[in-house]
Design a protein around this motif. Structure first.
Motif, PDB file in Angstrom:
ATOM      1  N   GLY A 192      -3.297 -20.560 -15.784  1.00 41.69           N
ATOM      2  CA  GLY A 192      -3.456 -19.217 -16.305  1.00 41.69           C
ATOM      3  C   GLY A 192      -2.704 -18.209 -15.462  1.00 41.69           C
ATOM      4  N   ILE A 193      -1.512 -18.600 -14.977  1.00 42.46           N
ATOM      5  CA  ILE A 193      -0.706 -17.769 -14.073  1.00 42.46           C
ATOM      6  C   ILE A 193       0.352 -17.001 -14.859  1.00 42.46           C
ATOM      7  CG2 ILE A 193       0.782 -17.772 -12.041  1.00 42.46           C
ATOM      8  CD1 ILE A 193      -2.102 -18.705 -11.519  1.00 42.46           C
ATOM      9  N   LEU A 194       0.497 -15.723 -14.546  1.00 45.90           N
ATOM     10  CA  LEU A 194       1.584 -14.922 -15.094  1.00 45.90           C
ATOM     11  C   LEU A 194       2.457 -14.413 -13.957  1.00 45.90           C
ATOM     12  CD1 LEU A 194       3.058 -13.338 -17.333  1.00 45.90           C
ATOM     13  CD2 LEU A 194       1.402 -11.483 -16.984  1.00 45.90           C
ATOM     14  N   LEU A 195       3.727 -14.830 -13.962  1.00 47.78           N
ATOM     15  CA  LEU A 195       4.743 -14.219 -13.105  1.00 47.78           C
ATOM     16  C   LEU A 195       5.507 -13.248 -13.988  1.00 47.78           C
ATOM     17  CD1 LEU A 195       6.243 -17.122 -10.928  1.00 47.78           C
ATOM     18  CD2 LEU A 195       4.289 -15.638 -10.449  1.00 47.78           C
ATOM     19  N   ASP A 196       5.122 -11.986 -13.955  1.00 52.19           N
ATOM     20  CA  ASP A 196       5.691 -11.001 -14.858  1.00 52.19           C
ATOM     21  C   ASP A 196       7.045 -10.518 -14.316  1.00 52.19           C
ATOM     22  OD1 ASP A 196       5.922  -9.340 -16.980  1.00 52.19           O
ATOM     23  OD2 ASP A 196       4.319  -7.963 -16.406  1.00 52.19           O
ATOM     24  N   HIS A 197       8.096 -10.678 -15.097  1.00 52.93           N
ATOM     25  CA  HIS A 197       9.492 -10.412 -14.721  1.00 52.93           C
ATOM     26  C   HIS A 197      10.000 -11.467 -13.737  1.00 52.93           C
ATOM     27  CE1 HIS A 197       9.311  -6.658 -16.877  1.00 52.93           C
ATOM     28  NE2 HIS A 197       8.257  -6.289 -16.168  1.00 52.93           N
ATOM     29  N   ALA A 198       9.228 -11.748 -12.692  1.00 56.33           N
ATOM     30  CA  ALA A 198       9.419 -12.918 -11.822  1.00 56.33           C
ATOM     31  C   ALA A 198      10.562 -12.825 -10.813  1.00 56.33           C
ATOM     32  CB  ALA A 198       9.595 -14.199 -12.657  1.00 56.33           C
ATOM     33  N   THR A 199      11.581 -12.038 -11.083  1.00 58.47           N
ATOM     34  CA  THR A 199      12.728 -11.975 -10.176  1.00 58.47           C
ATOM     35  C   THR A 199      12.286 -11.656  -8.751  1.00 58.47           C
ATOM     36  OG1 THR A 199      14.183 -11.225 -11.950  1.00 58.47           O
ATOM     37  CG2 THR A 199      14.909 -10.805  -9.698  1.00 58.47           C
ATOM     38  N   GLY A 200      12.760 -12.453  -7.807  1.00 57.23           N
ATOM     39  CA  GLY A 200      12.517 -12.178  -6.397  1.00 57.23           C
ATOM     40  C   GLY A 200      11.172 -12.609  -5.869  1.00 57.23           C
ATOM     41  N   VAL A 201      10.386 -13.331  -6.645  1.00 57.77           N
ATOM     42  CA  VAL A 201       9.093 -13.827  -6.152  1.00 57.77           C
ATOM     43  C   VAL A 201       9.334 -14.946  -5.139  1.00 57.77           C
ATOM     44  CG1 VAL A 201       6.995 -15.100  -6.788  1.00 57.77           C
ATOM     45  CG2 VAL A 201       7.756 -13.164  -8.183  1.00 57.77           C
ATOM     46  N   VAL A 202       8.653 -14.858  -3.985  1.00 61.82           N
ATOM     47  CA  VAL A 202       8.753 -15.871  -2.936  1.00 61.82           C
ATOM     48  C   VAL A 202       7.348 -16.314  -2.572  1.00 61.82           C
ATOM     49  CG1 VAL A 202       9.483 -16.362  -0.571  1.00 61.82           C
ATOM     50  CG2 VAL A 202      10.892 -14.882  -2.020  1.00 61.82           C
ATOM     51  N   ILE A 203       7.101 -17.619  -2.626  1.00 62.55           N
ATOM     52  CA  ILE A 203       5.783 -18.181  -2.320  1.00 62.55           C
ATOM     53  C   ILE A 203       5.968 -19.314  -1.312  1.00 62.55           C
ATOM     54  CG2 ILE A 203       3.742 -19.327  -3.261  1.00 62.55           C
ATOM     55  CD1 ILE A 203       4.366 -17.972  -5.946  1.00 62.55           C
ATOM     56  N   GLY A 204       5.358 -19.165  -0.141  1.00 64.98           N
ATOM     57  CA  GLY A 204       5.593 -20.083   0.961  1.00 64.98           C
ATOM     58  C   GLY A 204       4.860 -21.404   0.865  1.00 64.98           C
ATOM     59  N   GLU A 205       5.193 -22.280   1.798  1.00 65.42           N
ATOM     60  CA  GLU A 205       4.774 -23.687   1.771  1.00 65.42           C
ATOM     61  C   GLU A 205       3.272 -23.885   1.715  1.00 65.42           C
ATOM     62  OE1 GLU A 205       5.367 -27.753   4.495  1.00 65.42           O
ATOM     63  OE2 GLU A 205       6.065 -25.808   5.215  1.00 65.42           O
ATOM     64  N   THR A 206       2.494 -23.153   2.510  1.00 66.64           N
ATOM     65  CA  THR A 206       1.048 -23.385   2.579  1.00 66.64           C
ATOM     66  C   THR A 206       0.256 -22.351   1.782  1.00 66.64           C
ATOM     67  OG1 THR A 206       0.869 -22.124   4.654  1.00 66.64           O
ATOM     68  CG2 THR A 206       1.246 -24.502   4.827  1.00 66.64           C
ATOM     69  N   ALA A 207       0.936 -21.613   0.907  1.00 69.06           N
ATOM     70  CA  ALA A 207       0.244 -20.642   0.060  1.00 69.06           C
ATOM     71  C   ALA A 207      -0.608 -21.365  -0.982  1.00 69.06           C
ATOM     72  CB  ALA A 207       1.252 -19.721  -0.625  1.00 69.06           C
ATOM     73  N   VAL A 208      -1.702 -20.717  -1.364  1.00 68.26           N
ATOM     74  CA  VAL A 208      -2.582 -21.221  -2.415  1.00 68.26           C
ATOM     75  C   VAL A 208      -2.877 -20.070  -3.367  1.00 68.26           C
ATOM     76  CG1 VAL A 208      -4.821 -22.244  -2.973  1.00 68.26           C
ATOM     77  CG2 VAL A 208      -3.636 -22.918  -0.873  1.00 68.26           C
ATOM     78  N   ILE A 209      -2.717 -20.308  -4.658  1.00 67.07           N
ATOM     79  CA  ILE A 209      -2.986 -19.296  -5.681  1.00 67.07           C
ATOM     80  C   ILE A 209      -4.024 -19.862  -6.636  1.00 67.07           C
ATOM     81  CG2 ILE A 209      -2.008 -17.925  -7.562  1.00 67.07           C
ATOM     82  CD1 ILE A 209       0.674 -18.044  -6.108  1.00 67.07           C
TER      83      ILE A 209
END
Length: 315
Positions: A192-209
């Motif tokens: 149920g994830i929305l990356l709106d427009h999305a350009t330039g999103v950076v999510i690191g190795e140990t991130a949790v969403i």
């Protein structure tokens, strides 16, 4: 009557039999519940796929220039998994990473793990409901690069967990090149994830969403540059992260919290709290932060409800 010793020997056996029977009943109930849940998920996916094909037929009739494209990406396929595998394969291929290889990779991964298909369905619904610019499910499936980047990431993450790290990293590189979205294959992302427009999103190795989270463009979930190991943010269910927000370090953004556009967050944000500014401050103050009335800003997409409490100067 048998001797007392014999009675004592038989009692544990009866108890064990009872416990075993209870365990079997619980296992059977769990299996039945899982089967019902799987059937419901299959029915939802099939219904959505039927709607997507109907939308594609309508668009092909209305715009003949797109007919061949819509046929090859949607109408010629028997399932959502096959369609998205074909589309991603063609989007992410290169002269040395062939589309046929990627198609097989995506399809095998999606079909071997039904949870990936279920997450795709949830992501499609998220985009359609939360983004007023999304005119149809087929539009999202074909054209929303944030949606496509997330689906490709799910495959790269699966490869990472299978210790196929070189291939996961190669796929990660192509996702970054094509969609301008940089998500490390080890990052854990809900549905149920929305990356709106999305350009330039950076999510690191140990991130949790978590689940039902909305993230806008140019958001960074990064490290501080001085820590190793578990060093990236943890985003709870239902959060809303505004455009250009930067969240650094192993900090927790509580469930239902909101991070304003352009904020720089270096400390935890409590559940249903709002962090705004650079450096970010909690609306209502650190001691008694204001708690949002809404439980899931990631679904409501309300970016401005905190303004009246944040400042009396409104342009």
């Amino acid at each position: 009557m048998p001797p007392a010793g014999e009675l004592r020997d038989q009692s544990p056996s009866k108890n064990n039999n009872t416990q075993s029977s209870d365990t079997q009943s619980a296992d059977a109930a769990a299996a039945a519940a899982a089967a019902i849940s799987a059937a419901a998920a299959d029915a939802e996916a099939a219904g959505l796929w039927t709607q997507i094909k109907a939308e594609a037929r309508r668009d092909a009739e209305a715009e003949p220039a797109l007919a061949s494209y819509l046929y090859s990406t949607i109408l010629s396929h028997s399932s959502l998994e096959r369609s998205i595998s074909f589309h991603l394969g063609n989007k992410l291929c290169s002269s040395t990473l062939l589309s046929t290889l990627l198609y097989d990779l995506f399809l095998n991964t999606f079909t071997s793990d039904p949870s990936l298909r279920n997450a795709t369905v949830a992501d499609l619904r998220a985009a359609r409901v939360r983004d007023p610019a999304c005119i149809s499910f087929s539009h999202c499936l074909l054209n929303y690069k944030g949606f496509l980047a997330i689906q490709a990431h799910r495959v790269s993450h699966k490869l990472w967990t299978q210790t196929r790290k070189p291939l996961a990293l190669a796929l990660h590189s192509r996702i970054s090149d094509v969609f301008a979205v940089d998500i490390h294959p080890a990052a854990k992302i809900g549905k149920g994830i929305l990356l709106d427009h999305a350009t330039g999103v950076v999510i690191g190795e140990t991130a949790v969403i978590g689940n039902n989270v909305s993230i806008l463009h140019h958001v960074t979930l990064g490290g501080t540059g001085k820590a190793c190991g578990d060093r990236h943010p943890k985003i709870g269910d239902g959060c809303l992260i505004g455009a250009g927000a930067t969240i650094l370090g192993n900090v927790k953004i509580g469930a239902g919290a909101k991070v304003g556009a352009g904020s720089v967050v270096l400390i935890d944000v409590p559940p249903r709290g709002t962090a705004v500014g650079n450096p970010a401050r909690l609306v209502g103050g650190k001691e008694k932060p204001t708690s949002l009335d809404e439980e899931c800003p990631g679904e409501s997409m309300d970016h401005t409800s905190f303004i009246s409490e944040w400042s009396d100067y409104i342009i």
